[in-house]
Scaffold this motif. Sequence first.
Motif, short mmCIF file in Angstrom:
data_model
loop_
_atom_site.label_atom_id
_atom_site.label_comp_id
_atom_site.label_asym_id
_atom_site.label_seq_id
_atom_site.Cartn_x
_atom_site.Cartn_y
_atom_site.Cartn_z
N GLY A 94 0.81 -1.21 0.00
CA GLY A 94 0.00 0.00 0.00
C GLY A 94 0.85 1.26 0.00
N ALA A 95 1.92 1.25 0.80
CA ALA A 95 2.80 2.42 0.84
C ALA A 95 3.48 2.62 -0.51
N ALA A 96 3.87 1.52 -1.14
CA ALA A 96 4.51 1.63 -2.46
C ALA A 96 3.53 2.20 -3.49
N GLU A 97 2.29 1.73 -3.44
CA GLU A 97 1.28 2.25 -4.37
C GLU A 97 1.03 3.73 -4.13
N ILE A 98 0.97 4.13 -2.85
CA ILE A 98 0.75 5.55 -2.54
C ILE A 98 1.92 6.39 -3.05
N ARG A 99 3.15 5.88 -2.86
CA ARG A 99 4.31 6.62 -3.37
C ARG A 99 4.26 6.75 -4.89
N GLU A 100 3.88 5.66 -5.55
CA GLU A 100 3.78 5.71 -7.01
C GLU A 100 2.71 6.70 -7.45
N LEU A 101 1.56 6.67 -6.76
CA LEU A 101 0.49 7.60 -7.12
C LEU A 101 0.91 9.04 -6.89
N ARG A 102 1.65 9.27 -5.79
CA ARG A 102 2.12 10.62 -5.53
C ARG A 102 3.11 11.07 -6.59
N GLU A 103 3.99 10.17 -6.98
CA GLU A 103 4.96 10.52 -8.03
C GLU A 103 4.25 10.83 -9.34
N VAL A 104 3.26 9.97 -9.68
CA VAL A 104 2.50 10.21 -10.90
C VAL A 104 1.76 11.53 -10.82
N ASN A 105 1.15 11.80 -9.65
CA ASN A 105 0.41 13.05 -9.48
C ASN A 105 1.34 14.25 -9.58
N ASN A 106 2.53 14.14 -8.98
CA ASN A 106 3.49 15.25 -9.08
C ASN A 106 3.92 15.49 -10.52
N ILE A 107 4.13 14.38 -11.24
CA ILE A 107 4.52 14.51 -12.66
C ILE A 107 3.40 15.18 -13.45
N GLN A 108 2.17 14.73 -13.20
CA GLN A 108 1.03 15.31 -13.92
C GLN A 108 0.85 16.78 -13.58
N GLN A 109 1.02 17.12 -12.28
CA GLN A 109 0.91 18.52 -11.90
C GLN A 109 1.98 19.37 -12.57
N GLU A 110 3.19 18.81 -12.66
CA GLU A 110 4.27 19.54 -13.32
C GLU A 110 3.98 19.72 -14.80
N GLN A 111 3.49 18.64 -15.45
CA GLN A 111 3.13 18.74 -16.86
C GLN A 111 2.00 19.74 -17.07
N LEU A 112 1.02 19.72 -16.16
CA LEU A 112 -0.09 20.65 -16.27
C LEU A 112 0.38 22.09 -16.10
N LEU A 113 1.32 22.30 -15.16
CA LEU A 113 1.85 23.64 -14.96
C LEU A 113 2.62 24.11 -16.20
N GLN A 114 3.41 23.22 -16.78
CA GLN A 114 4.14 23.58 -18.01
C GLN A 114 3.18 23.90 -19.14
N LEU A 115 2.10 23.11 -19.23
CA LEU A 115 1.11 23.36 -20.29
C LEU A 115 0.41 24.70 -20.07
N SER A 116 0.11 24.99 -18.81
CA SER A 116 -0.53 26.27 -18.53
C SER A 116 0.40 27.44 -18.86
N LYS A 117 1.70 27.26 -18.61
CA LYS A 117 2.66 28.31 -18.96
C LYS A 117 2.72 28.53 -20.47
N LYS A 118 2.66 27.42 -21.22
CA LYS A 118 2.67 27.55 -22.68
C LYS A 118 1.41 28.25 -23.17
N ALA A 119 0.26 27.88 -22.57
CA ALA A 119 -0.99 28.53 -22.95
C ALA A 119 -0.93 30.02 -22.63
N ASN A 120 -0.34 30.36 -21.48
CA ASN A 120 -0.21 31.77 -21.11
C ASN A 120 0.72 32.50 -22.06
N ALA A 121 1.80 31.82 -22.48
CA ALA A 121 2.73 32.44 -23.43
C ALA A 121 2.06 32.67 -24.78
#
Length: 381
Positions: free
Chosen positions: A119-146
């Motif tokens: 369970g802890a491993a799955e939570i860590r993986e989900l957090r990593e995936v969520n962080n990656i997605q948030q980072e990608q979303l932030l980059q996409l929002s910056k491109k849209a703003n540009a």
Amino acid sequence: MAKSEEQKEQKEQKAAPAQEQDVTEQTIVMAPVADPSGTPDSPDGEGTAPAAKEEKPKTKKKQTIYTIKLIPDDDGATKSIRLPARVLKFGLASVAAGALLFVGAFSYSVYSTFANQNGAAEIRELREVNNIQQEQLLQLSKKANALQDEIDQLTQLESDLRRMSGAGPAQDDGASDGSGLTNDGTSGKHDGQGGPYVQQPSLDNVSEALDNVEKDIEKRRASLLELQEQLKAQQESLGTPGMVSLPGSLVGSTVSVTTPMGWPTRGEVSSPYGLRWNGSDFHPGIDIANDMGTPIVATADGTVTTAGWNSGGYGNMVDIDHGNGIMTRYGHAMQVVVSAGQHVRRGQIIAYMGSTGFSTGPHVHYEVRVNGQTVNPVSYL
């Protein structure tokens, strides 16, 4: 013959004591026996047999005892441990039960440990995936703003070309998100910004921003084509362009009085609708900046639903319900002069510009909501 009779009598006399002795011995043996029915013993001994059987002592069941011998290697004294069978069985049963409990507890502990680790491993993986997605979303929002910034620059360039060539202003003159728009000639003099507390852009926000960019590109294309036709016509006729009404003018308007229309105050749009601050915040309205105390008016008839302080970053705020699912919001006021439940009309003063709540300077945060969803207020100016 007389001698023979004398000998016979002597034999009988010897026999008589013997019989008496036998009877006496028999009586001694049977003396303790008592007939429960009170019937005298029969001469043949039939009455005494049952009594003797009942008085026979009960024999105890022999108890099995196990002996454990401890024999040392150094020829020392041998020690013995005697355990009754019952105690030994109870001890073995206890040991077996304890062993089962231990095995069960150990198995459950191992299972729980592995389950928690998984369970802890799955939570860590989900957090990593969520962080990656948030980072990608932030980059996409910056491109849209540009992209939006580039469109705004193209819009400004087109406005300059129209002014230099004498062509009329575009129907949507100014940035599509409202940046740089002014209705009092104070461009660049005020820069107050604000709104609700910073909101991390969501997928819906970025998607909406990209849709707006796509629409803006189509508008710019159509506007540039129109400018091209105007320049061609000028070259051919050497004429001058006609005058057009200012954006947001209500002269001759047939818009319903319950539909937001026009500016809520005089000033300059200092912060646009949508992504801003390099894509790190989604702004659900536009900020119109001016001097402290500038009047703020209702943009349509309606009923005041909220009038006062808001702890979500808007400061002193007024909400007006215009019916048909349309609502407008005016934030960061210095003073609110209407109350909840009051009916107001378009153009009526409802507050005075301030810098309360999450704000960097005097301005009004203006929102338009349709069925609870924010929309770009620029189309209502």
